[in-house]
Structures are given as C-alpha cells and as structure tokens.
Design a protein around this motif. Structure first.
Motif, PDB file in Angstrom:
ATOM      1  N   ASN A  37      67.240  73.499 106.554  1.00 15.74           N
ATOM      2  CA  ASN A  37      67.008  73.275 105.132  1.00 15.74           C
ATOM      3  C   ASN A  37      65.982  72.561 104.916  1.00 15.74           C
ATOM      4  N   VAL A  38      65.307  71.697 105.890  1.00 13.80           N
ATOM      5  CA  VAL A  38      63.935  71.111 105.390  1.00 13.80           C
ATOM      6  C   VAL A  38      62.735  72.279 105.146  1.00 13.80           C
ATOM      7  N   HIS A  39      62.865  73.180 106.038  1.00 19.01           N
ATOM      8  CA  HIS A  39      62.012  74.393 105.954  1.00 19.01           C
ATOM      9  C   HIS A  39      61.947  74.882 104.777  1.00 19.01           C
ATOM     10  N   ALA A  40      63.291  75.244 104.419  1.00 19.48           N
ATOM     11  CA  ALA A  40      63.653  76.109 102.953  1.00 19.48           C
ATOM     12  C   ALA A  40      63.422  75.218 102.116  1.00 19.48           C
ATOM     13  N   PHE A  41      63.732  74.146 101.829  1.00 19.53           N
ATOM     14  CA  PHE A  41      63.548  73.131 100.707  1.00 19.53           C
ATOM     15  C   PHE A  41      61.853  72.811 100.531  1.00 19.53           C
ATOM     16  N   GLU A  42      61.287  72.761 101.802  1.00 21.11           N
ATOM     17  CA  GLU A  42      59.814  72.623 101.377  1.00 21.11           C
ATOM     18  C   GLU A  42      59.251  73.960 100.611  1.00 21.11           C
ATOM     19  N   VAL A 241      70.486  72.078  96.659  1.00 22.49           N
ATOM     20  CA  VAL A 241      71.383  72.187  95.646  1.00 22.49           C
ATOM     21  C   VAL A 241      70.844  71.691  94.356  1.00 22.49           C
ATOM     22  N   LYS A 242      70.437  70.315  94.414  1.00 16.72           N
ATOM     23  CA  LYS A 242      69.968  69.640  93.213  1.00 16.72           C
ATOM     24  C   LYS A 242      68.816  70.637  92.494  1.00 16.72           C
ATOM     25  N   LEU A 243      67.747  71.141  93.341  1.00 16.92           N
ATOM     26  CA  LEU A 243      66.564  71.784  92.682  1.00 16.92           C
ATOM     27  C   LEU A 243      67.101  72.961  91.736  1.00 16.92           C
TER      28      LEU A 243
END
Ligand SMILES: *Cc1c(COP(=O)(O)O)cnc(C)c1O
Length: 364
Positions: A37-42, A241-243
C-alpha cells in the motif's frame, strides 16, 4: 448545537465501508511497514500531483526536513521562508543546522513576497521554502524564476494544499521537492501522522528512501546517518481510499467557501480571503481578516462555534527563533492580529454556514 472547525469522524462515516475493508486487509496481510500500500500510494499520489516520484515519510515535518537533508543543506547555510506559517516549516530548517531567514509576506494572499525574498538572498542562501497557505498556491512562476536566477532550490510546503493548482499545475510538482502532511486535519488526512515528498529527480527520490530508513542503502550498508521516518502501511491504505475522493471533498470545500463569500461580501471592516489570479484554491482554511477580529471570535465562541487564529505569533517573534529580535516584518505582524479562520469541511451544512455568517455580521 456546537459547530466544530472540522469533522474527521463525519468523513470516516461516509467512507467507512471502504476504509474498514482496506484496514482489515492490511491487518490480515501481516505486512505493516514498507508494504504494497505504501508503494502504491506513493505512485498514486505523485501521479495525482503530476510528479514522477513519491516517497512516504512519517510526517509533514519530516518531509520538509528530509528534503532539506537530501539537498545537502546544513550548518552555515541559510534557507529563506515565510514567518506566517505553522512552526514546522522553520523547524525543519533548524533541524539541519541551517538558519531560517524570514521574508515578509504579501498583504493579500499572506504568502511570501517575492521582492522581499530577493532582497534577502546572499552568499549563504541555499534554498527557499514557500508555503501554499490555507490551500492556495503561492506565486510559483515568480519563485521559480528567482530561484533559477540565484541557483537556489525551491521547496514547496504543500501541507495545506493537496490538490491546489497554480496555472493548471498541481502544487508540489514545480519545486525541487513538494512536501505533504497527512495530519488528520489536512485536506487529505490520515488517521494518525504521515507525510510524503514528491520530486521529479530520481536520485533525490532514492536518497530520500535511504534517509527515511536509517540510511540503509541496501543490505545494511549505511553510508550516511538516516532516520526512522516511514509512512506506515495502515495509513497508506487509508490514504489510498481517501485520495480517490479528494477532488470531491475539495469541491465541497469550495461550495462552503462560495456561500461564505456570498453571505459576507461587502461588509465594512471585513476582508474576505484573497482569490489570487490563476489559482485553484482548495480552502484548507477559510480565513477572514478584520480589525475587529477578537469581537467576531468572542461572538462565535459564545454560541459554541469554533474558530481559530492561524497564526497568532509570526515565527520571527517566537521565542524559539530568538523572540523579540529587531527584525520587523510588518505585514506578517499585522496579519497575525487580523486573521480568523472559520469552520470549513465538506460536510458543513448550509444552515450552519448561514448561522455563522449571521453572527459575524452582527459582531461587526
Ligand atoms: C501541518 C503542517 C506542517 C507539518 O505537518 P505534520 O504532518 O504535522 O508534521 C508543516 N507545514 C504546514 C504549513 C502545516 O500546516
């Protein structure tokens, strides 16, 4: 009924099914640090901002600090910034051992006055940190031109401006680094602390990845001293989710702001927030200015309506930065006596906006 400044729990209730599912997925995955999730969010967040690389960190303060470290800024260097911001902007400079130099602000947008910045550039100046205050972009064209002319790095403090635009470009992508905070009250807020640095420069992105993880350059080889400053997997899952809802939330904030403007326009002794040309404001705050600020504040408080002064003491007047020195920055000092931020969040009802405006009008 009391009216709060913001309502984080209301936002959660709207997104509860999605957030709960994302959180439970992380819990059962067993992967809690530097996971998928960190990698995807970045990537998703950097892509949203129009920047090539994103590096998650533990807070907005760390985002600024690590960006300055990646630039090699340290003792003997000077970094010019605004005195009219949250203290973290200048704390990050002090952490590196460099000296914060405060330039006065413009009276309309309350952000760096580029002419004052130009006057303060000297042989030790290495960088400028601009703050996109209250959710409105600062003048990135003029700041970029100044920084290019003097070979300075431009760092954007985007803690309050996720989604804001200057000339159609999202804040964060113009400077050497764009630094974001996911403190719960920000427009894109986590459920705890978190931050992100975006950059177009691949080497800088790699250096930030090393710095946030104890200087570990792979295989427990440490060429530099780093930090423990990672964005954690749970926050990243929530932020993903929030993005996807951020544009709708920012649009809802603009709806609130438009109603405030309509109902508060033309009042004697009251200045509405400046709408600077070529910007898309995301209204992290709706901040009015008035010589009768304290009367308005007291009238709202008497009815249990929240409001706040961001910021009551400009940084050059803070004891932590040497206190009542001889520096006079009159525009920032005057702003500190006149600003008042009214409640603003996507769920604020029409009825409550009208109540707030009626009280402001009466107090004037
Ligand atoms: C919130 C904020 C920060 C600091 O972010 P944290 O995540 O709380 O460390 C920095 N600069 C500005 C302008 C902010 O509003």
């Amino acid at each position: 009924m009391p009216i709060p400044m913001l309502d984080c729990a209301a936002e959660y209730r709207r997104l509860q099914a999605q957030i709960d599912a994302a959180v439970l997925d992380v819990l059962s995955s067993g992967h809690y640090i530097n996971g998928p999730n960190v990698h995807a969010f970045e990537q998703e967040a950097a892509g949203y901002c129009g920047s090539a690389h994103g590096v998650g960190v533990a807070s907005g303060t760390d985002a600024l600090h690590l960006a300055l470290r990646a630039l090699g800024i340290g003792p003997g260097d000077e970094v010019i910034t605004t005195p009219f911001t949250f203290i973290a902007t200048a704390e990050a400079i002090a952490y590196t051992g460099a000296t914060p130099v405060f330039a006065d602000i413009e009276p309309d947008g309350l952000m760096l006055d580029v002419d004052r910045v130009a006057e303060l550039v000297g042989p030790r100046t290495r960088a400028v940190i601009t703050v996109h205050l209250y959710g409105q972009a600062s003048d990135l064209d003029r700041l970029n031109a100044l920084c290019r002319a003097h070979d300075l790095a431009l760092v954007e403090d985007c803690a309050q401006s996720f989604g804001a635009e200057f000339a159609g470009r999202k804040t964060g992508a113009d400077g050497a680094f764009g630094c974001f905070s996911f403190y719960p009250s920000k427009n894109l807020g986590g459920m705890g602390d978190g931050g992100l640095v975006v950059t177009a420069n691949e080497q800088h992105a790699h250096l930030l990845q090393v710095l946030r993880n104890h200087g570990n350059d792979g295989g427990y080889r440490h060429r530099i001293i780093g930090y423990n400053s990672r964005l954690d997997e749970l926050q990243a899952a929530i932020l993903r989710v929030k993005l996807t809802h951020l544009d709708a939330f920012n649009e809802a904030r603009r709806r609130v702001a438009a109603q405030y403007r309509e109902q508060l326009q033309g009042l004697d002794g009251l200045d509405l927030p400046a709408e600077l040309p070529g910007r898309t404001h995301v209204y992290h705050q709706f901040t009015i200015q008035s010589g009768r600020r304290n009367r308005i504040r007291d009238a709202l408080r008497a009815e249990d309506i929240a409001c706040a002064v961001y910021y009551p003491v400009p940084l050059h007047r803070q004891e932590a930065f040497g206190g009542l020195g001889s520096t006079s920055l009159p525009v920032a000092e005057r702003a500190a006596e006149r600003v008042l931020s009214l409640p603003i969040f996507p769920e604020l009802s029409d009825e409550n906006i009208a109540r707030i405006c009626a009280l402001v009008r009466k107090a004037l």
